[in-house]
Enzyme design. Sequence first.
Site, PDB file in Angstrom:
ATOM      1  CG  HIS A  73      -0.430   0.256   2.514  1.00 58.47           C
ATOM      2  ND1 HIS A  73      -0.135  -0.753   3.406  1.00 58.47           N
ATOM      3  CD2 HIS A  73      -0.102   1.406   3.147  1.00 58.47           C
ATOM      4  CE1 HIS A  73       0.324  -0.228   4.526  1.00 58.47           C
ATOM      5  NE2 HIS A  73       0.362   1.077   4.393  1.00 58.47           N
ATOM      6  CG  ASP A 119       0.028  -4.124   2.773  1.00 60.93           C
ATOM      7  OD1 ASP A 119       0.457  -3.568   1.739  1.00 60.93           O
ATOM      8  OD2 ASP A 119      -0.462  -3.500   3.734  1.00 60.93           O
ATOM      9  CB  SER A 158       3.002   1.716   6.159  1.00 59.09           C
ATOM     10  OG  SER A 158       1.793   1.861   6.852  1.00 59.09           O
TER      11      SER A 158
END
Length: 336
Positions: free
Chosen positions: A80, A110, A191
């Site tokens: 992402h 992911d 992230s």
Amino acid sequence: MTAGLALAFALSRAFLAPVAALLPDELNTINVVKEASPSVVFVTNIAIGQNIFMDEFAIPQGSGSGFIWDREGHIVTNFHVVQNGDEFLVTLKDQTQFAAKPVGVEPRKDIAVLKLVALKKPVPALKPVKLGQSETLQVGQQAIAIGNPFGLDNTVTKGIVSALGREVVGIGGVTIHDMIQTDAAINPGNSGGPLLDSGGELIGMNTMIFSRSGSSSGIGFAVPVSLIRKIVPELIKNGRVVQPGIGVIVFTDREKYQFFGDIDGVVVRHVRQDSPAARAGVRAGDVIVGIDGKPVRNYDDLYGALENYKVGDSIILRTFRDGKKKSARVELVNVY
């Protein structure tokens, strides 16, 4: 000595006194950060737009963290973080910047891998992250997160592993199993960054938080390093993850609900010619309801069941057609 002089003398001694020794736990954290932070990078996602004169211009559309995988310049981050990007910029700890290109992505877990474009051969100065083990983690042990929350590079937060074996639906729409839960503060921009143990080894990749406000609420999740160890080499070698399947295209859960209502199972949209499914007599419109005795209620169940097998294995596929159930043995093939 007067009271005033005595007070001045005492104050002077206090300011000249040595700084209190650091606690062992503090020294450990400091050493981990010093050792690991050169492996952490800042990833900028750039979209390319055009004006009415067809002139191209760059639009920064997000940023995140990542870590160095090897000296060939492979960078691991979240899918992402790079999603919908046209160009990518990777900034190292010393502020050296490199253009990067995607090598491979696995949205269902992911995970994404970038490659520094300018590197034509291994660079000894690049410092890969030290890989640890997630299978032996224990709730309560130390967890250290390094990343770039809110664009503030090389930010460190610390906490514990607060739970193990979490199942969280990822951006790819399927459940990521064995996620690590931590109370180390994870915020937007973290992230793709590493979650480390007290030995400075990678135990997971910080991926998401549970929050009503969008900021850290003390519940963060990391993809376990056991999954990263498995997927990243496949992405580097093949650009994709080998996915075993039976040779069908299915309706998404949303499409299934729209066209068929609230039914259990996965509805087959198309059967590829000469596929294992075709040889087993599966047809478009059939509903897959089980694999090896395990119920399949939706696409997440189907994907979760198949990821436990490898290409060449065979399964007992249960389908439903015209009110009748049918079982057939089907060999799995690479269907990516």
